[in-house]
Scaffold this motif. Sequence first.
Motif, PDB file in Angstrom:
ATOM      1  N   TRP A  63       0.863  -1.181   0.000  1.00 53.11           N
ATOM      2  CA  TRP A  63       0.000   0.000   0.000  1.00 53.11           C
ATOM      3  C   TRP A  63       0.899   1.230   0.000  1.00 53.11           C
ATOM      4  O   TRP A  63       1.686   1.441   0.920  1.00 53.11           O
ATOM      5  N   ALA A  94      -3.646   5.715   8.024  1.00 54.92           N
ATOM      6  CA  ALA A  94      -3.273   4.437   8.632  1.00 54.92           C
ATOM      7  C   ALA A  94      -4.423   3.445   8.574  1.00 54.92           C
ATOM      8  O   ALA A  94      -4.211   2.246   8.320  1.00 54.92           O
ATOM      9  N   ALA A  95      -5.640   3.926   8.778  1.00 53.88           N
ATOM     10  CA  ALA A  95      -6.807   3.045   8.701  1.00 53.88           C
ATOM     11  C   ALA A  95      -6.978   2.489   7.291  1.00 53.88           C
ATOM     12  O   ALA A  95      -7.272   1.303   7.107  1.00 53.88           O
ATOM     13  N   SER A 100      -4.305  -0.179   6.666  1.00 51.22           N
ATOM     14  CA  SER A 100      -4.635  -1.436   7.345  1.00 51.22           C
ATOM     15  C   SER A 100      -5.736  -2.187   6.617  1.00 51.22           C
ATOM     16  O   SER A 100      -5.688  -3.410   6.476  1.00 51.22           O
ATOM     17  N   SER A 102      -6.315  -2.173   3.506  1.00 54.22           N
ATOM     18  CA  SER A 102      -5.917  -2.565   2.147  1.00 54.22           C
ATOM     19  C   SER A 102      -5.597  -4.051   2.025  1.00 54.22           C
ATOM     20  O   SER A 102      -5.626  -4.609   0.932  1.00 54.22           O
ATOM     21  N   ARG A 142       1.824   5.649  13.190  1.00 54.10           N
ATOM     22  CA  ARG A 142       0.488   5.065  13.080  1.00 54.10           C
ATOM     23  C   ARG A 142       0.494   3.836  12.171  1.00 54.10           C
ATOM     24  O   ARG A 142      -0.216   2.862  12.432  1.00 54.10           O
ATOM     25  N   LEU A 143       1.282   3.882  11.108  1.00 55.24           N
ATOM     26  CA  LEU A 143       1.386   2.711  10.232  1.00 55.24           C
ATOM     27  C   LEU A 143       2.025   1.536  10.967  1.00 55.24           C
ATOM     28  O   LEU A 143       1.567   0.391  10.851  1.00 55.24           O
ATOM     29  N   THR A 181      -0.330  -0.480  13.112  1.00 61.19           N
ATOM     30  CA  THR A 181      -1.264  -1.405  12.465  1.00 61.19           C
ATOM     31  C   THR A 181      -0.690  -2.819  12.385  1.00 61.19           C
ATOM     32  O   THR A 181      -1.417  -3.757  12.078  1.00 61.19           O
ATOM     33  N   GLY A 182       0.615  -2.971  12.598  1.00 65.23           N
ATOM     34  CA  GLY A 182       1.265  -4.270  12.462  1.00 65.23           C
ATOM     35  C   GLY A 182       1.865  -4.517  11.096  1.00 65.23           C
ATOM     36  O   GLY A 182       2.470  -5.577  10.867  1.00 65.23           O
ATOM     37  N   MET A 183       1.710  -3.579  10.170  1.00 67.53           N
ATOM     38  CA  MET A 183       2.320  -3.704   8.843  1.00 67.53           C
ATOM     39  C   MET A 183       3.836  -3.569   8.934  1.00 67.53           C
ATOM     40  O   MET A 183       4.354  -2.927   9.846  1.00 67.53           O
TER      41      MET A 183
END
Length: 217
Positions: free
Chosen positions: A25, A59-60, A63, A65, A89-90, A93-95
């Motif tokens: 993303w 960030a939402a 996540s 995506s 913030r990214l 998300t755990g990415m």
Amino acid sequence: MATVRVFETFLSLQGESTHAGRLCWFIRLAGCNLDCSYCDTRCARSFDAGREVATADLAAAASASGAPLGEVTGGEPLAQSGTPELLERLLATGMDVALETNGAVDIAVVPRGVCRIVDYKLPSSGMADRMLERNFHCLTPRDEVKFVVGSREDYEFAGATIRRFRLPEQTLNLLMSPVWGAVSWEELAGWIIADRLPVRMQLQLHKLIWGADRQGV
């Protein structure tokens, strides 16, 4: 809550770096402090391009995506004060999170855990004298340094830079790619092989798949 000026967001395959080929993303921010001769994102160079978006909303969307990797690029992301918060913030998300930056802005503000992909601009870019040298003394094994080669002079300058900053002692992720249409793939590969240069050659996968001028990929 911070906002950043966003030129575009899109889902694609990562075309460069050690993450090449991964579903990613992309968040492309607007505005840049440099004017490289070979820039392929001139449409995003203006700080007036795009729209202001809250970092939480970005960030939402990242996540949602479904991509395991998120990259913030530009333009020049670190030219915007809200970028460190966006990266935090990214990460939350755990990415996996990567940042592509041009080497002329302080990377110390980037949160730990982000893969910093730092360009070192070579002479043909016209921006070699704008590099912030302290960026290349504080790299970690997670970070990557990218050299975009437009001539034999560029290639030799890159080799000298690798030696001067002792880059292989900081990170093994040293990337080298040709300026599209300026240096042939075979030519650059031959130089690297002949010199046993400790770099990973890359060919901008997205341009091979969709063409050199396609946006949003």
